[in-house]
Design an enzyme around this catalytic site. Sequence first.
Site, PDB file in Angstrom:
ATOM      1  N   HIS A   1       9.268   4.037  -4.117  1.00 45.55           N
ATOM      2  CA  HIS A   1       9.098   3.477  -5.455  1.00 45.55           C
ATOM      3  C   HIS A   1      10.274   3.912  -6.319  1.00 45.55           C
ATOM      4  CE1 HIS A   1       4.497   3.014  -4.825  1.00 45.55           C
ATOM      5  NE2 HIS A   1       5.130   1.901  -4.550  1.00 45.55           N
TER       6      HIS A   1
ATOM      7  N   ASP B   1       7.376  -4.789   1.200  1.00 43.35           N
ATOM      8  CA  ASP B   1       6.272  -4.002   1.772  1.00 43.35           C
ATOM      9  C   ASP B   1       5.468  -4.856   2.751  1.00 43.35           C
ATOM     10  OD1 ASP B   1       7.039  -1.936   0.070  1.00 43.35           O
ATOM     11  OD2 ASP B   1       5.516  -2.408  -1.427  1.00 43.35           O
TER      12      ASP B   1
ATOM     13  N   ASP C   1       5.090   6.722  -5.821  1.00 45.26           N
ATOM     14  CA  ASP C   1       4.972   7.311  -7.153  1.00 45.26           C
ATOM     15  C   ASP C   1       3.519   7.149  -7.589  1.00 45.26           C
ATOM     16  OD1 ASP C   1       5.026   8.079  -9.776  1.00 45.26           O
ATOM     17  OD2 ASP C   1       6.440   6.543 -10.436  1.00 45.26           O
TER      18      ASP C   1
ATOM     19  N   HIS D   1       2.575  -4.344  -7.308  1.00 46.22           N
ATOM     20  CA  HIS D   1       2.305  -4.775  -5.936  1.00 46.22           C
ATOM     21  C   HIS D   1       1.430  -3.761  -5.199  1.00 46.22           C
ATOM     22  CE1 HIS D   1       5.827  -2.220  -5.779  1.00 46.22           C
ATOM     23  NE2 HIS D   1       5.692  -2.101  -4.478  1.00 46.22           N
TER      24      HIS D   1
ATOM     25  N   ARG E   1      -3.100   0.957   5.032  1.00 46.50           N
ATOM     26  CA  ARG E   1      -4.231   0.641   5.919  1.00 46.50           C
ATOM     27  C   ARG E   1      -3.746   0.251   7.306  1.00 46.50           C
ATOM     28  NH1 ARG E   1      -6.502  -3.658   7.794  1.00 46.50           N
ATOM     29  NH2 ARG E   1      -5.302  -5.086   6.496  1.00 46.50           N
TER      30      ARG E   1
ATOM     31  N   GLY F   1      10.355  -4.149  -2.480  1.00 47.51           N
ATOM     32  CA  GLY F   1       8.901  -4.053  -2.368  1.00 47.51           C
ATOM     33  C   GLY F   1       8.140  -5.068  -3.200  1.00 47.51           C
TER      34      GLY F   1
ATOM     35  N   ASP G   1      -0.257  -4.631  -1.926  1.00 45.51           N
ATOM     36  CA  ASP G   1       0.632  -4.633  -0.764  1.00 45.51           C
ATOM     37  C   ASP G   1       0.805  -3.215  -0.222  1.00 45.51           C
ATOM     38  OD1 ASP G   1       0.949  -7.319  -1.381  1.00 45.51           O
ATOM     39  OD2 ASP G   1       2.905  -7.027  -2.320  1.00 45.51           O
TER      40      ASP G   1
END
Length: 135
Positions: free
Chosen positions: A8, A60, A80, A87, A96, A55, A90
């Site tokens: 980030h 991402d 961060d 996002h 996950r 991202g 995402d």
Amino acid sequence: MRIALIAHDKKKPDMVQFAIAYEKILAKHELYGTGTTGTKVMEATNLTVKRFKSGPLGGDQQIGALVADNKFDLILFFRDPLTAQPHEPDVSALIRLCDVRQVPLATNMGTAEVLIKGLERGDFAWREEDKDGFE
């Protein structure tokens, strides 16, 4: 090994410092990154980083799609946690997917250092054995 570098905005300086500190280890592997992070790492080191979109513009998700296909061995994602990310869904999906595919994921420098030292020792050999797993 295929390693993704993501950070980030407020964590990009940390990623650059990490890449400088561990350049000799990272140089032995295939590096990928989101657009700006990859660019900043390449500008500060002699490393080559294959870049995806930034991202917020889908980088991402691009990396996540490859995680879903078991194409990455390690993700270094300096998040961060104190700044809202537009996002965030995402980001959550990528985390996950790493859990589903059992891809080691560091979300901060402390964990990244543990993982990079394990990588240097050869602790990730199991990823080679599992490269085409989950099919």
